[in-house]
Design a protein around this motif. Sequence first.
Motif, mmCIF file in Angstrom:
data_model
loop_
_atom_site.group_PDB
_atom_site.id
_atom_site.type_symbol
_atom_site.label_atom_id
_atom_site.label_comp_id
_atom_site.label_asym_id
_atom_site.label_seq_id
_atom_site.Cartn_x
_atom_site.Cartn_y
_atom_site.Cartn_z
ATOM 1 N N SER A 144 46.419 41.670 -23.026
ATOM 2 C CA SER A 144 45.819 41.178 -21.657
ATOM 3 C C SER A 144 44.322 40.559 -22.188
ATOM 4 C CB SER A 144 45.485 42.301 -20.688
ATOM 5 O OG SER A 144 44.514 41.736 -19.684
ATOM 6 N N ASP A 145 44.108 39.331 -21.741
ATOM 7 C CA ASP A 145 42.815 38.739 -22.290
ATOM 8 C C ASP A 145 41.844 38.794 -20.999
ATOM 9 O OD1 ASP A 145 44.537 37.266 -20.710
ATOM 10 O OD2 ASP A 145 43.699 35.281 -21.351
ATOM 11 N N THR A 146 41.661 39.593 -20.165
ATOM 12 C CA THR A 146 40.672 39.994 -19.142
ATOM 13 C C THR A 146 40.194 41.614 -19.460
ATOM 14 O OG1 THR A 146 41.426 38.472 -17.533
ATOM 15 C CG2 THR A 146 39.704 40.150 -16.883
ATOM 16 N N ARG A 186 37.450 43.342 -15.046
ATOM 17 C CA ARG A 186 37.464 42.716 -13.838
ATOM 18 C C ARG A 186 36.682 43.603 -12.555
ATOM 19 N NH1 ARG A 186 40.240 40.595 -9.155
ATOM 20 N NH2 ARG A 186 41.752 42.214 -8.966
ATOM 21 N N VAL A 189 34.869 38.327 -13.734
ATOM 22 C CA VAL A 189 36.024 38.656 -14.748
ATOM 23 C C VAL A 189 35.394 38.228 -15.996
ATOM 24 C CG1 VAL A 189 38.421 37.614 -15.144
ATOM 25 C CG2 VAL A 189 37.463 37.810 -12.930
ATOM 26 N N PRO A 226 36.339 37.860 -20.071
ATOM 27 C CA PRO A 226 37.279 38.009 -21.025
ATOM 28 C C PRO A 226 37.327 39.048 -22.074
ATOM 29 C CG PRO A 226 35.979 36.168 -21.691
ATOM 30 C CD PRO A 226 35.423 36.688 -20.190
ATOM 31 N N THR A 277 35.199 44.444 -27.024
ATOM 32 C CA THR A 277 34.425 43.817 -25.965
ATOM 33 C C THR A 277 33.145 44.744 -25.584
ATOM 34 O OG1 THR A 277 36.394 43.236 -24.612
ATOM 35 C CG2 THR A 277 34.399 42.656 -23.667
#
Lengths: 263, 439, 444
Positions: A12-14, A17, A37, A39, A200
């Motif tokens: 998944s690239d999110t 959220r 949101v 990434p 991230t």
Amino acid sequence: MSVDTSAPATTSDTALRVADLTIAYQRKPVLWDVDLVVPAGVVAGIVGPNGAGKSTLIKAVLDLVPHASGLVEVFGKPYRKQRSLVGYVPQRESVDWDYPISALELVEMGLYRKIGWLKPVTRAYRSQALAALEEVGMADFANRQISRLSGGQQQRIFLARALVQDASVYFMDEPFAGVDAATEKAIMAILLRLRQRQKTVFVVHHDLETVREYFDYLIMLNMRVVAAGAVADVFTSDNLRRTYGGRLTLLDRAVDAIGGIRQ
Amino acid sequence: MIWTPLDTWIVAAAAIAGAACALSGSFLVLRKMSMMGDAISHAVLPGIAVAFILTASRASGALFIGAALVGILTAVLVQIIRQYGRVDHGASMGVVFTVLFAIGLILIEQAAGQVDIHPEHVLFGSVELVPLYTIRVLGANLPRGVVVVTIALVANLVVFAALFKEFRLATFDPELATTLGVNAKLMHYLLMTLVAITTVASFEVVGSILVVAMLVVPGATAHLLTRRLLPFLTVAVVVAIAAAVLGHLAAIGIPPLFGFEDTSTAGSMAVVLGGLFFVAFLFAPEHGVVAKAFARIGLRVSILTQDVLGLLARVTEGTASTSTPRTTTDTLREYRRSPFRRRRSGLQLGLTLLRLRGLVRRRDGRYALTGAGRDAAAGILRTHRLWERFFFDEAGVDLSELHHAADYLEHYTDADLQGALSEELLRPATDPRGRRIPE
Amino acid sequence: MNVERLLRTLLLSDYNTRVVVFGTVALGIAGGVIGVFLLLRRRALLADAVSHAALPGVAIAFLVLVALGQSGRNLPVLMIGALVSGLIGMGCVIVVNRYTRLSEDAALGIVLSVFFGFGVALLGIIQKMRGAAAAGLDSFIYGKTASMIRSDALLIGVVAVVVLIGTTLLFKELRLITFDPDFAAGDGWPVGTLDVTLMALVVIVTVIGLQSVGIILVIALLIIPPAAARFWTESLRLMAVISGLIGALGGYLGTAISGMAPRLPAGAVIVSVMGAAFTVSFLFGSERGLVRVLLDSLALRRRVLNQNLLRALYECEETGCTDSADGQIHYLSTARGWSAPQLRRWIRRATRQGLLTTGENGCWDFTDHGRREATRVTRNHRLWEIYLLEHADVAAAHVDQGADLIEHVLGDALVAELEDVLADRDALPASPHSLLPANEARTS
């Protein structure tokens, strides 16, 4: 092992959220209506003036403060189900540095979840923790009691603890606060390495001068999200004025009124 | 239950002791040092014991001096252990007072054979015995216990009256106090001394443990009721005196109801103090649990009626004609962004309340604003649209999100804030979508 | 005083003593071990409130027993009463904290004193009851180990074992929540549940300790041993072990000493022994004891003085004032503001340490070792000075490493880093500021 825990990052690239998140301390709103949101694979700075709710945002995402409302998803699933993908570096002042614990033992805490309930820290885990200390340049201090480290060194072992968590998403609360130049460089290097590993990272940050250098994504916060996006797009004087602009005193008055009535 | 002159003296002694404790205890509460009172009251035991053993008497200057010394010693030891041993504040108090108390207990037990002293009397007081020992003061025969606590009360009054400003400053703004030359450390140790002296004077009446109740609870009760220092101290003293009277009444009155004999006045006083605190906890006008609950309900009602008013105004705004516009509940519920889409009963309740206040009229199942209602609704719309303008102009909020934020804030905006908002925005005439902002 | 009796107790020669000592030692261990986590969680005084709040529970349990026509001295029932009312007291502290603006301190004071007062009022009633022997209740306030019987001691032993097993199994979890609860929660640990588990163990130890040490002093068992143990170690595991040992020692010696003479309340003696252990630890503890801390700071001061002296002599040599001892002394005292007698004393010490030696013309010269040391010290100092001058903007961030003492504690890593930053410097750079010329010192 880093391969399978970070696997969801590629599906998944999110990474994060947040929708409709409102936080109130003593029924006085400190953050409202946050929608984000973000990434996967970015190093995101969170900036804003004092009292803008930067730390609160992180704590709310991690479920450490009660939500008035809102939804938090990590890689498309509610945070509670994705805890194992998340790592956390609290503010340095949040703990008692006089606590009887060595640097190595502190780093081992990041492995407790993997070790599981009631089981002791075995040698294999200890060497993992030692490797993390090595990575932040603190291996020589492994057995030192933590109050006998400098502020920058303390920050580095906090980072080492987060590293061994081997998470996919990291939240760091002011890691650059009050550290020396060497530590600043070390932290930078770690952030870079985390980005290379497709992690991230969210970093609460104070120093606007280094924003372009450190981050590729930016969340500008002042009780609400003023702007969020790639640094090149959102780090503009207009957004800065909106974030740090002094003309929001009326809002403070309203917030005070709310606090006064509802308390 | 029979009230005798003895009872009057008992109540007098307890009330005076309570007033003295309430004064110095108030400052302990305000300075967030309540447990220091606990520590000192336990720790004075060896001071009392040594003074007893040396003078073989209960009433002596030595007792006060011993107490003052031990009081300061306790504060100093706690500070030393905390500073040089880096021990947590609570724990360093715990270490100091338990050890001093233990030593005191051993001394008293050892001396009990030779001197007229029993641990129970020191720990729980013996207010019942107060009238039995009298001394002559100014030609009158007064119970010694009463005289002693009166001295303590006077000492408290004198110190706090003389240093009222300094204590107020050191308590509410220690940093400012330091810059103005008020020695915070000196004030701290002065307060500790006063607490120790008051504790010793009172231990005969209430005992060295229940004195904690007298120190902490009146101040804590006052804390729930007021923030200004003079009313604060007054409330604390009144609470202490009331507890003395009611406590004694309870001690001699309540147990017989259940077929027991009377009980300890000091213990009952502590219970009554707890009861008074509980009453304040529930019913304090601003911060009581009940008042807060009412305020919450009131707030929800006012939000509800304001929402309904605002909605009515919006629905009928466009249809401005000579006749009064009317609308049905269904229209109201289906209006764009209506907060009542799924809250039929809320809408009904709001409308009913507004009708009772004469802001809304109903005829044939259709609703309309009255003259007063129109004015009230205009004010709400004005606030709402001013906030929208504010968020759009000053904070750069998206058009799509304006309504939400403004909707929340409009309920907390009084006339003052509305005025300031209008000034700040240079009296705008329209909201960001170009709708008129009513005057 | 009766030494024979003391010996008999210490050697556990009679059965009753063995029972009591077993009980108090087990209690000391349990309190010492669980107290470590209580202390580190900064909740020491909450245990005080809980123990005081137990009194009305004991009294009510007693009244209920009597009302049911039983003897009031049924220890398990009294303890259950104590447990329930202690827990209610703890709940009240939490409620007052949550719903008022009062500090936690005040909440503790209120609960502690009001509950205790209620207990005293109930005791007042009990004492005047016809036929009910209230004697046993006294021991709950002052503590009375003598009344401890085999089943009491066994109960304490069982609780101690439970505490030891619980803390051993949950060691890592308890360490986590007492050190960094936020991180623990973020990491998915049930901090609330673990907190409750810890407090439950604390309350249980408190309640079983009431009978032997008494309500007022029982928290000493939970606070003093861990506070004392902290002075001896920087490791949590060792701290728990030492704390348990101090608790055991307090229980053992306290019981023995109280048996020596009449009218020595055992609880108070146990606490006094622990107090003595605390004092010794506070003063002489090997890690954080006062003496150790003072010695360390003295040693650091000496090292700083020594290094300053070496550097000053080195600079003296650089400016060429090595013709006589008096000249050296004069130069040093002019350049650095040290008094001559002070200087001579320091020089003597440095000579003893083999850093200095008396040269040919009577003045002081470095030994080989001394010269290496002086060169190193001077070099560090100058690197640091240059760094501060040239990188003032970043250097300010180094302030957290200890202000002006820094050059004396420069680690090798930091020196390497300095060399890195100042890569183009000579092996020993010249001082960035001018040194006092020797002839000027002579004429002034």
